[in-house]
Motif scaffolding. Structure first.
Motif: not given
Length: 352
Positions: A259-265
């Motif tokens: 799961p990813w909720h951030g901006a650019a990793p």
């Protein structure tokens, strides 16, 4: 490059007796409970303590023996303490300029050091207006401006909140890689070690175990790093795209979805997979909600506690995974070293 240290020292009733050899690259963590001698070891390496008996060498250069003591400024070691002391009468730029003025052969300019640690927009700010994380970033930039051959970090993240700890840990790992700057980290936080370290030296009561890779240390069922949570795998990967709110992490040819909720990793990602969260099957399960399934080969099997077996596996791209399963399940599946099976990862934690 390499660091060799044999140190015998006594402070009051406490006796330090450490002996280790480390490669001059990556991040080494000295891990152990408070009072076990981690910071004292760091001070001896920096030259701030003069032990009674010692031999310390950096890449063949003698720093310390029973008759000789190379002073701290000639060792070219950077030290970042837990609580940085900044000049209150100077702004951030002034603090960094002072450090730069004391370096005979700087490798970085002030602006470059500030950019590397993410404080380029804080140079004109007073130090008493900085947050704890910002103060620690200034201390790291100041240490970099001394052109160190080795960076010593004395619990640099322990007083920070979790977002600041995560951000600075990611930056330190990037600096170690991009600048080729070896670091020694003192910590009693297992999560901090997992986020930052390449290898671990376990310490207790003034003594140390032999250095081990982080992967070996977290896979040990008796390791104090997981404090009863059981063995784990720590894997490094890179982002490979975002789809349907999930981040694809590439481990060579393998892909894991998180799961990813951030901006650019960030450019590199470190993952933790607990052995208890890995199930093994003879075929990939198609009727489960588990997204992350990897074909692996069993390398070894070892009896664990409570009727369990610790199974060490290797994926096609070389990632090493551990699964903790019951002996009954291992027998039912007929598992043995050399078998090809499928690892079903029920949970994957992003350490960055």
């Amino acid at each position: 490059m390499s660091l060799s240290a044999r140190i015998g020292h006594r402070v009051g009733a406490f006796t330090l007796a450490v002996d280790f050899d480390l490669p001059g690259s990556g991040v080494t963590a000295l891990f152990g409970p408070s009072g076990c001698g981690k910071t004292l070891t760091l001070r001896c390496l920096a030259g701030l303590e003069r032990p009674r008996r010692a031999r310390i060498e950096w890449n063949g250069e003698l720093w310390q023996d029973d008759a000789f003591h190379l002073p701290p400024h000639r060792r070219r070691v950077g030290l970042v303490p837990q609580e940085p002391t900044l000049f209150a009468h100077l702004d951030v730029r002034g603090n960094l300029a002072y450090a730069l003025s004391r370096c005979a052969s700087p490798a970085l300019g002030l602006d470059e050091a500030a950019r590397l640690v993410g404080i380029a927009d804080l140079l004109d700010r007073r130090t008493d207006a900085l947050s704890g994380g910002q103060r620690q970033r200034v201390a790291i930039a100041r240490a970099l401006l001394s052109h160190p051959r080795l960076l010593l970090l004395d619990e640099p993240l322990s007083a920070l909140d979790d977002p600041a700890r995560r951000g600075i840990a990611l930056d330190l790992r990037r600096l170690a890689r991009d600048l080729g700057l070896p670091m020694i980290l003192v910590s009693h936080s297992a999560t901090e070690v997992e986020r930052l370290a390449d290898r671990v030296v376990l310490m207790r009561d003034g003594r140390n175990d032999a250095p081990r890779s982080l992967a070996e240390a977290v896979a040990d069922p008796d390791s104090p790093l997981h404090a009863g949570a059981g063995p784990a795998s720590v894997l490094d990967g890179v982002p490979a795209g975002i789809e349907d709110g999930l981040l694809a992490v590439a481990l060579g040819a393998d892909r894991l979805w998180l799961p990813w909720h951030g901006a650019a990793p960030p450019a590199s990602l470190r993952l933790r997979i607990m052995a208890r969260d890995v199930a093994l099957g003879l075929a990939p399960a198609r009727d489960l909600s588990v997204l992350n399934i990897l074909p692996v080969t069993i390398e070894s099997m070892h009896d664990g506690a409570d009727a369990t077996v610790l199974v060490a596996c290797r994926s096609g791209s070389g990632a090493r995974l551990f699964a903790s399963i019951t002996r009954r399940a291992a027998t039912m599946l007929g598992l043995a070293p050399g078998m090809r099976v499928h690892a079903h990862l029920k949970a994957v934690a992003l350490l960055d």
